[in-house]
Each structure stands twice: as C-alpha cells, then as structure tokens.
Design a protein around this motif. Structure first.
Motif, PDB file in Angstrom:
ATOM      1  N   GLN A   1       0.898  -1.336   0.030  1.00 30.48           N
ATOM      2  CA  GLN A   1       0.172  -0.130   0.070  1.00 30.48           C
ATOM      3  C   GLN A   1       0.971   1.470   0.013  1.00 30.48           C
ATOM      4  O   GLN A   1       0.615   2.090  -0.687  1.00 30.48           O
ATOM      5  CB  GLN A   1      -0.906   0.114   1.213  1.00 30.48           C
ATOM      6  CG  GLN A   1      -2.094  -0.943   1.023  1.00 30.48           C
ATOM      7  CD  GLN A   1      -2.713  -1.318   2.510  1.00 30.48           C
ATOM      8  OE1 GLN A   1      -2.548  -0.453   3.354  1.00 30.48           O
ATOM      9  NE2 GLN A   1      -3.694  -2.206   2.566  1.00 30.48           N
TER      10      GLN A   1
ATOM     11  N   ARG B   1      -7.282   1.586  -0.456  1.00 32.55           N
ATOM     12  CA  ARG B   1      -7.142   1.221   0.743  1.00 32.55           C
ATOM     13  C   ARG B   1      -6.024   2.030   1.760  1.00 32.55           C
ATOM     14  O   ARG B   1      -6.102   2.607   2.752  1.00 32.55           O
ATOM     15  CB  ARG B   1      -6.504  -0.222   0.937  1.00 32.55           C
ATOM     16  CG  ARG B   1      -7.521  -1.196   1.003  1.00 32.55           C
ATOM     17  CD  ARG B   1      -7.140  -2.601   1.111  1.00 32.55           C
ATOM     18  NE  ARG B   1      -8.129  -3.669   0.324  1.00 32.55           N
ATOM     19  CZ  ARG B   1      -7.635  -4.454  -0.326  1.00 32.55           C
ATOM     20  NH1 ARG B   1      -6.470  -4.854  -0.542  1.00 32.55           N
ATOM     21  NH2 ARG B   1      -8.613  -5.380  -1.074  1.00 32.55           N
TER      22      ARG B   1
ATOM     23  N   ARG C   1      -7.714   5.396   2.094  1.00 33.59           N
ATOM     24  CA  ARG C   1      -8.767   5.347   3.214  1.00 33.59           C
ATOM     25  C   ARG C   1      -8.012   5.197   4.475  1.00 33.59           C
ATOM     26  O   ARG C   1      -8.441   6.078   5.506  1.00 33.59           O
ATOM     27  CB  ARG C   1      -9.640   3.911   2.884  1.00 33.59           C
ATOM     28  CG  ARG C   1     -10.732   3.965   3.741  1.00 33.59           C
ATOM     29  CD  ARG C   1     -11.577   2.728   3.561  1.00 33.59           C
ATOM     30  NE  ARG C   1     -10.683   1.361   3.897  1.00 33.59           N
ATOM     31  CZ  ARG C   1     -11.055   0.161   3.719  1.00 33.59           C
ATOM     32  NH1 ARG C   1     -12.158  -0.027   2.867  1.00 33.59           N
ATOM     33  NH2 ARG C   1     -10.002  -0.805   3.877  1.00 33.59           N
TER      34      ARG C   1
END
Lengths: 159, 193
Positions: free
Chosen positions: B142, B176, B179
């Motif tokens: 990520q 993600r 977020r």
C-alpha cells in the motif's frame, strides 16, 4: 433519486481514481456529470483532496555533496577488496589451532572438589570454583569452535 | 539519459570500464535516492536501497538486455527492495517493540536531526510525525503504490508493471492506502486552514 448507473460512482474508490485521473475517459466524464448532481460525492471528494493536500510533495533533498559521496561509495563497493590477511595458509593454521583446542577441551578432565576455606566470602567463591564445569558449557565451547571452522569454510579460506 | 549514450555506456561497462558505470551512477543516483527516500521514509535506508539497486545492475550487466531503460530497471528494483525492507521493518517493529501497533511515538523521533537538510527541517515536527506514523500503518505494498502514484505521479498501469501485479490489485492498494490515511489524518485536515 440517482439512476442505478450513477450509484456506482457514489463509492470512495471511484472518487480516489477520479482524483488521480485513473478512470477511463468515459467513466471520468460520467463521474463529472454525476458530481454536478450529487452533493454527498462532492463533499466526499473535497474531503479526500483536503487530506491528500496535507501530504508533502516536496522533493527530498540530497545535497550535491551527499549525492557525490553516495556515488563514490557505490564506486568503492564495486572494487573487490584485497584479502591479504586471510590467505589460505593463514586459514589452515587457524583451522589447525581450532582443532587442537577441540582436542584439549575434549580430553581435559573435569576439575575435582577442592578444600573449603574458613572465611564465608572465600568459602562461597571457592565453592563456585569447585563446581564441576557443566557439560553444557563444554558443548558450547565445542559449538563455537565448530562455528569458527564453518566460518573459515564460508569465507573460502580453509581450502 | 539519451538512449544512444546509455547503450554506449553499457558497452563500455561490459568491456570492463568502471568509469562507464560511475557515469551511469552519477546520472541516475539523484532521482533513485529521492525515490528510495520517499518509499522508506529515511535517508540511511534509502541510500542502502539505492546502493543495492546499483550493485545488482552491475552484477547483472552482462544479462541486461535493454528491454527497458536502465532508469526503469533501477526504479523497479529499488521499489521491490523497498517493499522487502518495509516488510522486514514492520515485522521487526511488531516483534520487538510493539511500538507501532500501540501507536506510541518514540521520544527520539521528536529530537531534531542535526544532519537534516532544510527541506527535511521544514517538515519536521508534529505534522510530519503524524504523517509518517500514518504511512507506517500501511502495508508495504500500500505504501509503495501510494508513494509511486501520489508523489512520483506514476500511472497505475506502470506501477502494476513494476510490481508485477494486476492493475486492479494496484487500484485496490491505492484505495485502501488513501482510506487509512484519511482516517488517521482526519483531525489534521480539520485543523488545517
């Protein structure tokens, strides 16, 4: 109420991709239209952008001197180091020493009990000394010697 | 770097000319160091990663076919090394310190780095600490996907190719990451003017 096709865009993932320009052109246009009529998505997009704007985009600075020093270090690491110290002959002598140490360790008898001294402190110290050397410690020494031999093999100086 | 110049340098290096490789390092190191710094968040580790990428290039120079440019190869290698490094760091932190998971800041993090450059000092302080802590909550992939897209402005298609992932997977990682960052930095956003 929104049409079903437009509801797809009421999703944070679409807004993230929209922000980064990663939707395909047709979806990008559709979302643009959707945003005109959806206050919730406009608010969501504004909040998303507000967060992403906090994150710094400034180029990390490596000064020219730091870059030059880094380049020199890379250059140095390319040149193989001279190993005058670890010559094969030296490796063999180290291995032989380790083998002799092993033999001495294995054949030396465990120390027997000694006489106790009268003083309390001295008696305690002598009691500690008179304890037979635990087998575990002897094994540890053996393992260390074996490790030394393996290291010598690993560096390629034992053969 | 110009393709012809790059090919000429590669030929020189294959013939054993170390100065050719030094020229290649000089041409690519500023950007590679910056990329590695962004990916892992500190100077020392960034230098290690960039150096390892150059050494791997040097070791494999005879097999370098030139399907991609040297720059692309280096960035791809540095990115993969950074993912490994971040995973190891996360695991080490979780096993030995439990600090990251408890979200307790190390007091040493607040001591100004005397070796810091003006750019680093600008972002020093609480906001920087908060951002770095939020970044540390991201998984290795990520973080790398977010950094490459947000900071390096690399298209997701190219990120997917560099990491050997499907584009859809990369999109999911990006979403993600965003977020988590939004969640963690919510109050900063509200405080900012």
């Amino acid at each position: 109420m929104s049409k079903p096709s437009e509801d797809v865009f009421c999703h944070p993932e679409s807004l993230t991709l929209f922000h980064y320009g990663e939707l395909d052109p047709a979806d990008h246009l559709r979302l643009e239209k959707h945003l005109q009529g959806c206050a919730a998505c406009r608010r969501e997009l504004a909040q998303l952008r507000a967060t992403l704007e906090i994150l710094p985009k400034v180029e990390p600075e490596f000064s020219p001197e730091e870059v030059r020093s880094f380049n020199e270090r890379v250059g140095r690491s390319l040149r193989p180091k001279q190993r005058h110290f670890f010559r094969p002959a030296y490796g063999w002598s180290l291995a032989a020493t380790a083998a002799v140490l092993l033999m001495v360790t294995l054949h030396s008898p465990a120390p027997g009990p000694r006489e106790k001294s009268p003083g309390v402190a001295l008696r305690t110290a002598s009691e500690i000394e008179s304890l037979p050397e635990p087998e575990l410690l002897l094994n540890m020494e053996l393992l260390e010697n074996l490790d030394l031999l393996q290291e010598l093999e690993g560096t390629g100086i034992s053969g | 770097m110009d393709t012809c110049l790059e090919k000429a340098l590669l030929t020189r290096i294959r013939e054993g000319d170390d100065s050719g490789f030094e020229a290649l390092v000089a041409a690519h190191s500023p950007r590679l160091l910056s990329l590695a710094w962004r990916l892992v968040g500190n100077r020392e580790d960034a230098e290690e990663i960039a150096q390892e990428a150059f050494l791997r290039l040097h070791r494999g120079i005879d097999d370098f076919r030139g399907d991609s440019s040297v720059a692309t190869w280096l960035y791809r290698t540095a990115t993969r090394l950074a993912i490994d490094h971040l995973r190891r760091r996360k695991l080490r932190d979780q096993i030995f310190f439990f600090r990251r998971s408890n979200e307790e800041a190390d007091p040493l993090d607040f001591v100004p780095d005397p070796a810091a450059s003006p750019g680093e000092r600008f972002f020093a302080g609480e906001v920087r600490q908060r951002i770095e802590r939020a970044m540390q909550r991201l998984s290795a992939r990520q973080r790398v996907v977010f950094t490459l897209r947000h900071h390096e402005e690399m298209p997701l298609r190219e990120i997917a190719a560099a990491l050997g992932l499907e584009e859809g997977t990369v999109k999911a990682h990006l979403h993600r990451a965003v977020r988590i960052l939004r969640q963690d930095l919510k109050d900063l956003r509200e405080e900012s003017p």
